[in-house]
Design a protein around this motif. Structure first.
Motif, PDB file in Angstrom:
ATOM      1  N   ILE A  68       0.836  -1.201   0.000  1.00  0.00           N
ATOM      2  CA  ILE A  68       0.000   0.000   0.000  1.00  0.00           C
ATOM      3  C   ILE A  68       0.874   1.255   0.000  1.00  0.00           C
ATOM      4  CG2 ILE A  68      -1.642   1.346   1.362  1.00  0.00           C
ATOM      5  CD1 ILE A  68      -2.824  -1.360   2.284  1.00  0.00           C
ATOM      6  N   ARG A  69       1.925   1.229   0.845  1.00  0.00           N
ATOM      7  CA  ARG A  69       2.811   2.402   0.894  1.00  0.00           C
ATOM      8  C   ARG A  69       3.510   2.609  -0.448  1.00  0.00           C
ATOM      9  NH1 ARG A  69       4.055   0.620   6.253  1.00  0.00           N
ATOM     10  NH2 ARG A  69       5.904  -0.467   5.486  1.00  0.00           N
ATOM     11  N   GLU A  70       3.951   1.498  -1.052  1.00  0.00           N
ATOM     12  CA  GLU A  70       4.632   1.609  -2.340  1.00  0.00           C
ATOM     13  C   GLU A  70       3.664   2.078  -3.427  1.00  0.00           C
ATOM     14  OE1 GLU A  70       8.037   1.187  -3.137  1.00  0.00           O
ATOM     15  OE2 GLU A  70       7.913   1.502  -0.972  1.00  0.00           O
ATOM     16  N   TYR A  71       2.420   1.585  -3.382  1.00  0.00           N
ATOM     17  CA  TYR A  71       1.422   1.973  -4.380  1.00  0.00           C
ATOM     18  C   TYR A  71       1.151   3.472  -4.316  1.00  0.00           C
ATOM     19  CZ  TYR A  71      -2.838   1.853  -7.180  1.00  0.00           C
ATOM     20  OH  TYR A  71      -3.776   2.082  -8.149  1.00  0.00           O
ATOM     21  N   SER A  72       1.102   4.030  -3.114  1.00  0.00           N
ATOM     22  CA  SER A  72       0.827   5.458  -2.957  1.00  0.00           C
ATOM     23  C   SER A  72       1.949   6.319  -3.500  1.00  0.00           C
ATOM     24  CB  SER A  72       0.589   5.797  -1.477  1.00  0.00           C
ATOM     25  OG  SER A  72       1.780   5.610  -0.733  1.00  0.00           O
ATOM     26  N   TYR A  94       0.084   7.692 -10.110  1.00  0.00           N
ATOM     27  CA  TYR A  94      -1.276   7.328 -10.500  1.00  0.00           C
ATOM     28  C   TYR A  94      -2.242   8.120  -9.622  1.00  0.00           C
ATOM     29  CZ  TYR A  94      -5.687   4.818 -10.655  1.00  0.00           C
ATOM     30  OH  TYR A  94      -7.016   4.514 -10.759  1.00  0.00           O
ATOM     31  N   LEU A  95      -3.263   8.706 -10.236  1.00  0.00           N
ATOM     32  CA  LEU A  95      -4.274   9.464  -9.490  1.00  0.00           C
ATOM     33  C   LEU A  95      -5.659   9.160 -10.033  1.00  0.00           C
ATOM     34  CD1 LEU A  95      -2.778  13.084  -9.342  1.00  0.00           C
ATOM     35  CD2 LEU A  95      -3.078  11.554  -7.399  1.00  0.00           C
ATOM     36  N   HIS A  96      -6.640   9.147  -9.122  1.00  0.00           N
ATOM     37  CA  HIS A  96      -8.043   9.032  -9.509  1.00  0.00           C
ATOM     38  C   HIS A  96      -8.822   9.985  -8.612  1.00  0.00           C
ATOM     39  CE1 HIS A  96     -11.838   6.356 -10.245  1.00  0.00           C
ATOM     40  NE2 HIS A  96     -11.920   7.556 -10.779  1.00  0.00           N
ATOM     41  N   ASN A  97      -9.355  11.061  -9.210  1.00  0.00           N
ATOM     42  CA  ASN A  97     -10.112  12.051  -8.453  1.00  0.00           C
ATOM     43  C   ASN A  97     -11.605  11.763  -8.626  1.00  0.00           C
ATOM     44  OD1 ASN A  97     -11.220  14.254  -7.201  1.00  0.00           O
ATOM     45  ND2 ASN A  97     -10.196  15.797  -8.438  1.00  0.00           N
ATOM     46  N   ASN A  98     -12.222  11.152  -7.609  1.00  0.00           N
ATOM     47  CA  ASN A  98     -13.625  10.757  -7.699  1.00  0.00           C
ATOM     48  C   ASN A  98     -14.586  11.933  -7.814  1.00  0.00           C
ATOM     49  OD1 ASN A  98     -13.380   7.886  -7.563  1.00  0.00           O
ATOM     50  ND2 ASN A  98     -12.817   8.088  -5.414  1.00  0.00           N
ATOM     51  N   GLY A  99     -14.189  13.090  -7.276  1.00  0.00           N
ATOM     52  CA  GLY A  99     -15.064  14.252  -7.336  1.00  0.00           C
ATOM     53  C   GLY A  99     -16.148  14.214  -6.277  1.00  0.00           C
ATOM     54  N   LYS A 100     -16.561  15.389  -5.815  1.00  0.00           N
ATOM     55  CA  LYS A 100     -17.584  15.477  -4.780  1.00  0.00           C
ATOM     56  C   LYS A 100     -18.984  15.680  -5.354  1.00  0.00           C
ATOM     57  CE  LYS A 100     -14.363  17.337  -1.355  1.00  0.00           C
ATOM     58  NZ  LYS A 100     -14.012  18.492  -0.490  1.00  0.00           N
ATOM     59  N   VAL A 125       1.390   8.111 -15.084  1.00  0.00           N
ATOM     60  CA  VAL A 125       2.595   8.483 -15.822  1.00  0.00           C
ATOM     61  C   VAL A 125       3.416   7.210 -16.006  1.00  0.00           C
ATOM     62  CG1 VAL A 125       4.710   9.861 -15.808  1.00  0.00           C
ATOM     63  CG2 VAL A 125       2.578  10.832 -14.903  1.00  0.00           C
ATOM     64  N   VAL A 126       3.760   6.896 -17.254  1.00  0.00           N
ATOM     65  CA  VAL A 126       4.398   5.618 -17.550  1.00  0.00           C
ATOM     66  C   VAL A 126       5.742   5.816 -18.247  1.00  0.00           C
ATOM     67  CG1 VAL A 126       2.168   4.458 -17.738  1.00  0.00           C
ATOM     68  CG2 VAL A 126       3.258   5.371 -19.804  1.00  0.00           C
ATOM     69  N   ASP A 127       6.587   4.777 -18.143  1.00  0.00           N
ATOM     70  CA  ASP A 127       7.866   4.797 -18.848  1.00  0.00           C
ATOM     71  C   ASP A 127       7.681   4.241 -20.263  1.00  0.00           C
ATOM     72  OD1 ASP A 127       7.712   2.028 -18.617  1.00  0.00           O
ATOM     73  OD2 ASP A 127       9.145   1.905 -16.953  1.00  0.00           O
ATOM     74  N   ILE A 135       4.029   2.087 -14.750  1.00  0.00           N
ATOM     75  CA  ILE A 135       3.823   3.321 -13.987  1.00  0.00           C
ATOM     76  C   ILE A 135       5.085   3.665 -13.203  1.00  0.00           C
ATOM     77  CG2 ILE A 135       2.414   4.473 -12.234  1.00  0.00           C
ATOM     78  CD1 ILE A 135       0.133   2.594 -12.949  1.00  0.00           C
ATOM     79  N   VAL A 136       5.549   4.896 -13.338  1.00  0.00           N
ATOM     80  CA  VAL A 136       6.757   5.328 -12.643  1.00  0.00           C
ATOM     81  C   VAL A 136       6.382   5.844 -11.253  1.00  0.00           C
ATOM     82  CG1 VAL A 136       7.897   5.918 -14.813  1.00  0.00           C
ATOM     83  CG2 VAL A 136       6.635   7.685 -13.568  1.00  0.00           C
TER      84      VAL A 136
END
Length: 588
Positions: free
Chosen positions: A32-36, A40-46, A420-422, A427-428
């Protein structure tokens, strides 16, 4: 090796087996720590996305802002309320309907910024036609390609633009136009084209005038347009909006009502449109997403007034318009702001500007500061997006400080997903540059009649991502930063060099107005670095001058060894600097 170690060390192996749940839990937390840390981002929005077409959006806006001025065209000396815009759009849609056009037909609009551009845009939305905005600077080859590419059913254009006779260009593509007594075109070269409509009252051979079409509307045909709103789906195509086309012929992304309405809503929200009654100054061309979606559709979402200073960007006319109409928000590209701020330093006008938004190309921190100081804006905003993503993907948040605004393109827009990918597609980690990929509701549905190009956006897992070709960084807080374009990256002696880093520093030189760094062929290094400069009073700066200025700040291998002084840079129709043309100019 480690498995052999465990095989011959049974006590250790027994210990690990006994405490496997604990190790698994630790491994999960580590994962989980490495994944964060990944880019990579996903903004679900309010807020939820809204199921509205552009035509329904305009109708809803009229209920709350019907008497509000929707558009002021300074060069035409025209203005129109939202109620008037809806009435005129329905008249034009009805007239086109009586001429035989139906939902799904493609209407080309080859025109500069004007009230008629806005009305045609809304008429197409109300009737379910697909608008095809075209750059009025296109010449015969580009126009013919575009008309054939999208199988255009009608073309709307002015007779003259900037001393260029557009009617003559149309006739050169469709030679028998002037012989069409019934005005219905039957040309084997353009089998889909039915009619040409000229803006204004000119009755040119083989064409209808814009006013002819308006006058064809009657109560019955207007009523049919109003009733047809329920039959237009939010996912139906709204635009086919050509890309800038700096590398050969432009691509033709198909964009939906749903993507335009919602992307523009969230853009306007981050620009504080819903907090008070703003007046937006737009010099960006309306045939591009920046002018039409970020500009006009954002205004419709909030009942905001749009001001068009001139038919194309003119720094002097824009300053006059911002002052006369007390504009509170201004849009522009970096090249526009360079000219605006330089002229403002001479004129020293007083404005009521609160927000300045820059996008379309990377803006240097130095120019950001100059915009704020010379135009007197209270808040700066960055925005980043592509034609393929309808408008905005990243944008400054309302509470961002100047450091965030000037050094990033903002935070991910609501309801979107990025990575963002190489070069291999992996994913970098955060802070590492790679290619930005985007997924979400705002993506194009396809490239028109180009299955191969559409399929190229699907990754190995079968997911649909738009690959931007932008070299991008996502920082630890999730903000984005453009490093450059993959095609602009310079490889000198095996070193990857990103021009924007050098440009940002060169722009702080007291004698440099603007800079563009390009790579030129070099026998030994592969590429050498060339700095193309616009300088104050055309001051001649030398290679030695730049080396002295960069020494101690810029790595030696990144310092330009070639210097070219220009009066202006070649640009695309959307106001972006065309680096491909610069490279062609100096390649030899």
């Amino acid at each position: 090796m480690f498995s052999k170690f465990l095989k011959y060390n049974k006590p250790i192996n027994m210990f690990i087996e006994a405490y496997r749940p604990w190790f698994m839990k630790r491994k999960l937390l580590y994962t989980i720590r490495e994944y964060s840390k990944l880019s990579y981002l996903h903004n679900n929005g309010k807020e939820p996305l809204r199921a509205l077409t552009l035509g329904q959006l305009l109708e809803n806006t009229c209920k709350d802002f019907g008497d509000t001025i929707s558009i002021i065209s300074c060069h035409q000396d025209k203005r129109m309320t939202y109620n008037e815009l809806l009435i005129e759009a329905d008249r034009l849609a009805a007239g086109l309907g009586r001429l035989g056009f139906r939902k799904g037909d493609k209407i080309g609009l080859w025109a500069p910024n004007s009230v008629e551009w806005y009305v045609t845009f809304m008429a197409c939305a109300r009737a379910g036609f697909i608008l095809v905005p075209l750059n009025p600077y296109y010449e015969k080859m580009e126009m013919e390609y575009s008309m054939k590419k999208v199988e255009m059913d009608a073309l709307i254009a002015p007779n003259i633009f900037r001393k260029r006779n557009l009617y003559d260009i149309i006739r050169s593509i469709c030679p028998d136009l002037s012989n069409e007594s019934k005005k219905r075109i039957n040309n084997p070269n353009l089998p889909s084209l039915k009619y040409v409509i000229m803006l204004g009252d000119n009755n040119l051979e083989g064409t209808y005038s814009y006013n002819d079409i308006l006058n064809m509307a009657d109560d019955k045909s207007i009523s049919a347009v109003k009733k047809s709103q329920a039959s237009i789906d939010t996912d139906d195509p709204c635009y086919i909006m050509f890309t800038s086309g700096t590398t050969g012929f432009p691509k033709a992304p198909v964009l939906s009502h749903f993507s335009a309405v919602n992307n523009a809503y969230f853009i306007g929200k981050r620009n504080h449109f819903g907090e008070k009654q703003h007046t937006l100054c737009i010099s960006n061309p309306l045939f591009h997403a920046y002018g039409s979606v970020l500009g006009l559709v954002s205004c419709i979402n909030y009942g905001t007034t749009a001001v068009l200073p001139s038919e194309k960007f003119d720094a002097e006319k824009q300053l006059e318009a911002m002052k006369k109409h007390e504009c509170t928000v201004v849009y522009g590209t970096p090249t526009m702001y360079v000219d605006l701020t330089n002229l403002q330093e001479i004129r020293n006008e007083t404005f009521k500007l609160e927000i300045a938004v820059t996008g379309g190309a990377p803006c240097s921190p130095h120019l950001f500061k100059k915009i704020k100081s010379t135009l007197g804006v209270k808040k700066l905003k960055s925005i980043f997006g592509l034609t393929e993503t309808t408008g905005s993907t990243f944008q400054s948040l309302s509470n961002d400080d100047d450091e965030r605004i000037t050094n990033t393109v903002g935070y991910l827009q609501d309801h979107l997903e990025v990575k963002v990918v190489d070069a291999e597609g992996h994913i970098v980690t955060r802070g590492v540059p790679g290619e930005l990929c985007i997924r979400g509701y705002s993506l194009l549905s396809s490239y028109y009649k180009d299955e191969e190009k559409t399929r190229s956006q699907i990754d190995s897992a079968g997911s649909y991502w738009v690959k931007t070709r932008d070299i991008f960084i996502i920082d630890e807080q999730g903000y984005g930063k453009i490093v450059g374009r993959l095609k602009d990256m310079i490889i000198r002696g095996g070193e990857n060099i990103y021009p924007k880093e050098i440009e940002d520093y060169l722009n702080t030189h007291p004698d440099i107005i603007d800079s563009q760094v390009i790579g030129l062929p070099h026998e030994r290094f592969g590429e050498e670095i060339c700095a193309c400069l616009r300088t104050k009073d055309n001051k001649q700066l030398t290679r030695e001058d730049l080396q002295s200025f960069c020494e101690g700040t810029v790595a030696p291998f990144k310092i330009p060894s070639i210097v070219k002084i220009l009066n202006d840079f070649p640009k695309t129709g959307t106001g972006k600097v065309n680096k491909m043309e610069l490279r062609k100019l100096y390649a030899n």
